[in-house]
Design a protein around this motif. Structure first.
Motif, PDB file in Angstrom:
ATOM      1  N   SER A   1     -11.437   3.676  -0.497  1.00  0.00           N
ATOM      2  CA  SER A   1     -11.916   3.074   0.740  1.00  0.00           C
ATOM      3  C   SER A   1     -13.106   2.170   0.443  1.00  0.00           C
ATOM      4  O   SER A   1     -13.967   2.501  -0.363  1.00  0.00           O
ATOM      5  CB  SER A   1     -12.322   4.163   1.727  1.00  0.00           C
ATOM      6  OG  SER A   1     -12.625   3.605   2.980  1.00  0.00           O
TER       7      SER A   1
ATOM      8  N   TRP B   1       1.088   5.534  -0.005  1.00  0.00           N
ATOM      9  CA  TRP B   1       0.390   6.782   0.296  1.00  0.00           C
ATOM     10  C   TRP B   1       1.126   7.904  -0.415  1.00  0.00           C
ATOM     11  O   TRP B   1       2.290   8.158  -0.134  1.00  0.00           O
ATOM     12  CB  TRP B   1       0.368   6.997   1.800  1.00  0.00           C
ATOM     13  CG  TRP B   1      -0.211   8.304   2.230  1.00  0.00           C
ATOM     14  CD1 TRP B   1       0.448   9.306   2.870  1.00  0.00           C
ATOM     15  CD2 TRP B   1      -1.554   8.754   2.076  1.00  0.00           C
ATOM     16  NE1 TRP B   1      -0.402  10.355   3.117  1.00  0.00           N
ATOM     17  CE2 TRP B   1      -1.647  10.039   2.630  1.00  0.00           C
ATOM     18  CE3 TRP B   1      -2.696   8.194   1.486  1.00  0.00           C
ATOM     19  CZ2 TRP B   1      -2.822  10.776   2.641  1.00  0.00           C
ATOM     20  CZ3 TRP B   1      -3.865   8.933   1.503  1.00  0.00           C
ATOM     21  CH2 TRP B   1      -3.928  10.200   2.073  1.00  0.00           C
TER      22      TRP B   1
ATOM     23  N   LEU C   1       0.856  -1.171   0.000  1.00  0.00           N
ATOM     24  CA  LEU C   1       0.000   0.000   0.000  1.00  0.00           C
ATOM     25  C   LEU C   1       0.897   1.227   0.000  1.00  0.00           C
ATOM     26  O   LEU C   1       1.859   1.294   0.773  1.00  0.00           O
ATOM     27  CB  LEU C   1      -0.901   0.008   1.235  1.00  0.00           C
ATOM     28  CG  LEU C   1      -1.933  -1.109   1.322  1.00  0.00           C
ATOM     29  CD1 LEU C   1      -2.684  -1.040   2.643  1.00  0.00           C
ATOM     30  CD2 LEU C   1      -2.900  -1.057   0.149  1.00  0.00           C
TER      31      LEU C   1
ATOM     32  N   GLN D   1     -10.739   3.152   5.402  1.00  0.00           N
ATOM     33  CA  GLN D   1     -10.127   4.215   6.185  1.00  0.00           C
ATOM     34  C   GLN D   1     -10.701   4.085   7.586  1.00  0.00           C
ATOM     35  O   GLN D   1     -11.889   3.799   7.757  1.00  0.00           O
ATOM     36  CB  GLN D   1     -10.470   5.557   5.567  1.00  0.00           C
ATOM     37  CG  GLN D   1      -9.764   6.703   6.219  1.00  0.00           C
ATOM     38  CD  GLN D   1     -10.026   8.002   5.496  1.00  0.00           C
ATOM     39  OE1 GLN D   1     -10.450   8.000   4.350  1.00  0.00           O
ATOM     40  NE2 GLN D   1      -9.784   9.096   6.154  1.00  0.00           N
TER      41      GLN D   1
ATOM     42  N   LEU E   1      -4.092   6.963  -2.141  1.00  0.00           N
ATOM     43  CA  LEU E   1      -3.866   5.608  -1.647  1.00  0.00           C
ATOM     44  C   LEU E   1      -3.844   4.652  -2.829  1.00  0.00           C
ATOM     45  O   LEU E   1      -4.775   4.620  -3.631  1.00  0.00           O
ATOM     46  CB  LEU E   1      -4.941   5.204  -0.643  1.00  0.00           C
ATOM     47  CG  LEU E   1      -4.685   3.897   0.093  1.00  0.00           C
ATOM     48  CD1 LEU E   1      -3.372   3.941   0.875  1.00  0.00           C
ATOM     49  CD2 LEU E   1      -5.825   3.578   1.037  1.00  0.00           C
TER      50      LEU E   1
END
Length: 163
Positions: free
Chosen positions: A103, A68, A66, A125, A76
Motif C-alpha cells: 500500500s 489478490w 492487480l 488500501q 497484493l
C-alpha cells in the motif's frame, strides 16, 4: 480487500481541474482475484488523464493487472502485461512476473525508450478496510521500563609493595 489507484501525476494534465473523484479507480477483491488495468478496461479514466492520443495509446489495452493472493506472504501483486516499461516505486517490473505491491506504492507508466514516467498512479488500501490477514497478527507492546542505573563496582587497588 478494496484498493484504489489514484493518479498523482499525469504529464500535461492539471489534476486539480480533473478532480480527485475522476483521477481514481477503485477495485474490490473478493470472489474476483484479479483486475486488469488498461485502455480497454478503463477507457474514460485514461482519456481524462492523458489528453494526447499518441501518448495515451502507449497505455496498452491491458497494461498490467492487480492480483489478490490471500494466504501468500505478499497477497497484493502487480503483473506487467505490456512490452512498455512499468515502474513500481521507480524500479522497472519484470514482464509477466507478479511482484509485491505494498500500500502506498507508485506505479509509473513510461513512453517507449524513455525511463521517465508520464503517468504515476498511487495504489492504496481503502481507508477503514482491514489489512490482509497476514498483517493482523497482534504485536505485544513493548513494556517501557525505566533504565536501570548502572552500578559500578568500586575498583579495588592492589596494595603496592614498598621496596
Amino acid at each position: 480487500m478494496d484498493v484504489s489507484l489514484e493518479c498523482v501525476y499525469a504529464g500535461g494534465a492539471d489534476l486539480s481541474r480533473i478532480g480527485p473523484q475522476n483521477a481514481r479507480i477503485n477495485f474490490s477483491f473478493g470472489e474476483e482475484r484479479r483486475w486488469l488495468i488498461g485502455r480497454v478496461q478503463q477507457p474514460e479514466f485514461f482519456t481524462r488523464l492523458i489528453s494526447d492520443e499518441t501518448q495515451r495509446n502507449t497505455i496498452s489495452r491491458s497494461h498490467f493487472e492487480l492480483l489478490w493472493e490471500p494466504g501468500s506472504p505478499s497477497p497484493l501483486q502487480l503483473k506487467r502485461l505490456t512490452q512498455n516499461v512499468v515502474l513500481l516505486n521507480n524500479t522497472p517490473t519484470p514482464l509477466s512476473q507478479p511482484v509485491a505491491i505494498p500500500s502506498g506504492s507508485h506505479v509509473g507508466c513510461c513512453l517507449p525508450g524513455n525511463p521517465t514516467p508520464f503517468l504515476i498512479l498511487r495504489m492504496t488500501q481503502q481507508p477503514g478496510m482491514q489489512p490482509p490477514i497476514q498483517q493482523q497478527t497482534q504485536q505485544q507492546p513493548l513494556q517501557q521500563q525505566a533504565p536501570q542505573p548502572q552500578m559500578q563496582q568500586p575498583q579495588m587497588q592492589q596494595p603496592q609493595m614498598q621496596q
